[in-house]
Scaffold this active site. Structure first.
Site, short mmCIF file in Angstrom:
data_model
loop_
_atom_site.label_atom_id
_atom_site.label_comp_id
_atom_site.label_asym_id
_atom_site.label_seq_id
_atom_site.Cartn_x
_atom_site.Cartn_y
_atom_site.Cartn_z
N GLU A 163 23.03 59.59 17.79
CA GLU A 163 24.21 59.42 16.94
C GLU A 163 24.16 58.19 16.05
OE1 GLU A 163 27.85 59.79 19.12
OE2 GLU A 163 27.43 61.85 19.72
N GLU A 355 24.41 67.13 23.53
CA GLU A 355 25.59 66.75 24.30
C GLU A 355 26.72 67.71 23.99
OE1 GLU A 355 27.00 62.71 23.80
OE2 GLU A 355 24.96 61.93 23.90
C1 BGC Z 1 27.84 59.69 22.97
C2 BGC Z 1 28.02 59.49 24.46
C3 BGC Z 1 29.50 59.51 24.78
C4 BGC Z 1 30.05 60.87 24.44
C5 BGC Z 1 31.53 61.04 24.71
C6 BGC Z 1 28.77 60.68 22.37
O1 BGC Z 1 29.37 60.10 21.26
O2 BGC Z 1 26.50 59.93 22.65
O3 BGC Z 1 27.39 58.32 24.81
O4 BGC Z 1 29.78 59.15 26.08
O5 BGC Z 1 29.83 61.16 23.10
O6 BGC Z 1 32.27 60.19 23.91
#
Ligand code: BGC
Length: 450
Positions: A163, A355
């Site tokens: 990110e 993610e």
């Molecule tokens: C990040 C994580 C974070 C998740 C939830 C992403 O922006 O890569 O490190 O915990 O989202 O906010």
């Protein structure tokens, strides 16, 4: 149709969010150590000093992963654990920690996916200007070389940066993440360029040193999805998704992904910020744009867009009572259909969701278990949408749930729980939530029953 047969199912974490051991075995401080210890920066002053204590508990975590059917694990390396000052001195204890972790993953039949940078920049480098310093790309390249030599025998899958939009945007434009700066566009634009160059050099270095390596990058951006499936709304959503942000240099899809995957800055981006790019930036584009095996995306929520009366994209606000996560993020499975579809159309590289997941107000029930039907429902809906995207032509390569376990949620400290495993921060005990068992079955059946 179902998920492709070699689909990569996994779960993800990041070093500062789970490791702890913040000062152990000669680790140097990162900007997150400094930031979290600065009063007023993080919810209730929480720090990652101990976090989930994964630094000491990684063996039991690997064993539990195996038990829970996790075959692919995305985690990040702490740069200052490996190079305490960011450059120069290599900390052999830090290297050993990651070698032992990787060996333990392998022993448990788990394929490691390493993220090289998930925000914990060595503080020593920040003191030298951090991402603003034109030497950052070569510092990063040198760090990647150390990593490749130490881990390249056992690790074949890497993501360069996690990110970039967020670590630059929240860290240097808005100031709510480390190092907490609020800089104007003429300072942030060169940082973006440096991050792109760091990414490109890292890809080249990994390919040079690790035969057969597979490399991706994990940027983000909330997908725009169309209000209806009319052509006008679809075009409006696509246009909205790929437009640069007039208020924030970094916070758009195109700011990072156009240079990295297409080898050029978007025209509208150039007209907003091109004047601030470093001199002779064009000469860097061939380094910045490297062929990638995966184009990963962290996707949590989307924004609904339609064609307005003048044909221009317009946001359709969610109605009252719209479903939201504990963090207030809207639950919009459409994001995992349209996001990958639009991204694949534009960048033509297989998509991994690096993610996806939700924070919920999880509690241990009287029966000693953690029941999280909301998370199961969230993942179920998003995974169906992702599968449908694949059926309609998107090359879908993998999905990593965020997160393997509850962890340090940056400026929100330990107040948010994103994990498949509940972590009791007093005892550091892990309890797999219902979603972990549900996801185990999803992974084992390649999503057949979704
Ligand atoms: C990040 C994580 C974070 C998740 C939830 C992403 O922006 O890569 O490190 O915990 O989202 O906010």
């Amino acid at each position: 149709m179902s998920f492709p047969k070699d689909f990569i199912w996994g779960a993800a974490t990041a070093s500062y969010q789970i490791e702890g051991g913040a000062q152990e075995e000669s680790k140097g401080p990162s900007i997150w150590d400094t930031f979290s210890h600065t009063p007023g920066k993080v919810y209730h002053g929480h720090t990652g000093d101990i976090a989930c204590d994964h630094f000491h508990r990684f063996r039991e975590d690997c064993a539990r992963m195996k038990e829970m059917g996790v075959r692919n694990y995305r985690f990040s390396l702490s740069w200052p654990r490996i190079l305490p000052e960011g450059t120069g001195n290599v900390n052999l204890q830090g290297i050993r920690f990651y070698q032992e972790l990787v060996a333990c993953l392998r022993e448990n039949g788990i394929r490691p996916f390493v993220t090289l940078y998930h925000w914990d920049l060595p503080d020593a480098l920040q003191k030298r200007g951090g991402w603003e310093n034109p030497d950052m790309p070569s510092w990063f390249e040198a760090y990647v070389e150390v990593v490749a030599r130490a881990l390249g025998g056992e690790v074949k899958d890497f993501f360069t940066l996690n990110e970039p939009q967020i670590f630059l945007g929240l860290g240097y434009e808005i100031g709510i993440h480390a190092p907490g700066d609020q800089m104007p566009p003429h300072r942030v634009t060169p940082m973006l360029h440096n991050a792109l160059k760091a990414h490109g050099l890292a890809v080249q270095k990994l390919r040079e040193l690790i035969p057969g390596v597979r490399v991706g990058v994990a940027p983000c951006g909330n997908p725009a999805y169309p209000f209806t499936e009319s052509e006008a709304d679809i075009n409006a959503a696509r246009a909205f998704y790929f437009r640069p942000n007039p208020e924030r240099v970094t916070m758009s899809v195109v700011s990072f992904s156009d240079p990295a995957l297409l080898g050029r800055y978007d025209d509208a981006f150039l007209s907003m910020y091109g004047a601030y790019l470093p001199r002779r930036w064009e000469a860097d584009m061939s380094v910045i744009c490297q062929p990638l095996d995966y184009y990963a995306q962290n996707i949590y929520e989307g924004v609904c867009v339609r064609a307005g009366a003048d044909g221009e994209p317009e946001i359709v606000e969610h109605p009252a009572g719209f479903p939201r996560t504990a963090l207030g993020w809207s639950i919009t499975p459409e994001a995992l259909y349209w996001g990958p579809r639009f991204l694949y159309e534009r960048y033509k590289t297989p998509i991994i969701i690096s993610e996806n997941g939700m924070s919920a107000h999880d509690v241990i029930s009287l029966d000693g278990k953690v029941h999280d039907p909301n998370r199961i429902d969230y993942m179920h809906r998003y995974l169906r949408a992702f599968r449908k995207s694949g059926e309609d032509g998107t090359a879908i390569a993998g999905y990593f749930a965020w997160s393997l376990m509850d962890n340090y949620e940056w400026a929100s400290g330990y107040s948010e729980r994103f994990g498949l495993w509940y972590v009791d921060y007093q005892t550091l005990e892990r309890i797999p939530k219902d979603s972990a068992y549900w996801y185990r079955d999803v992974m084992a059946t390649n999503g057949e029953d979704l």
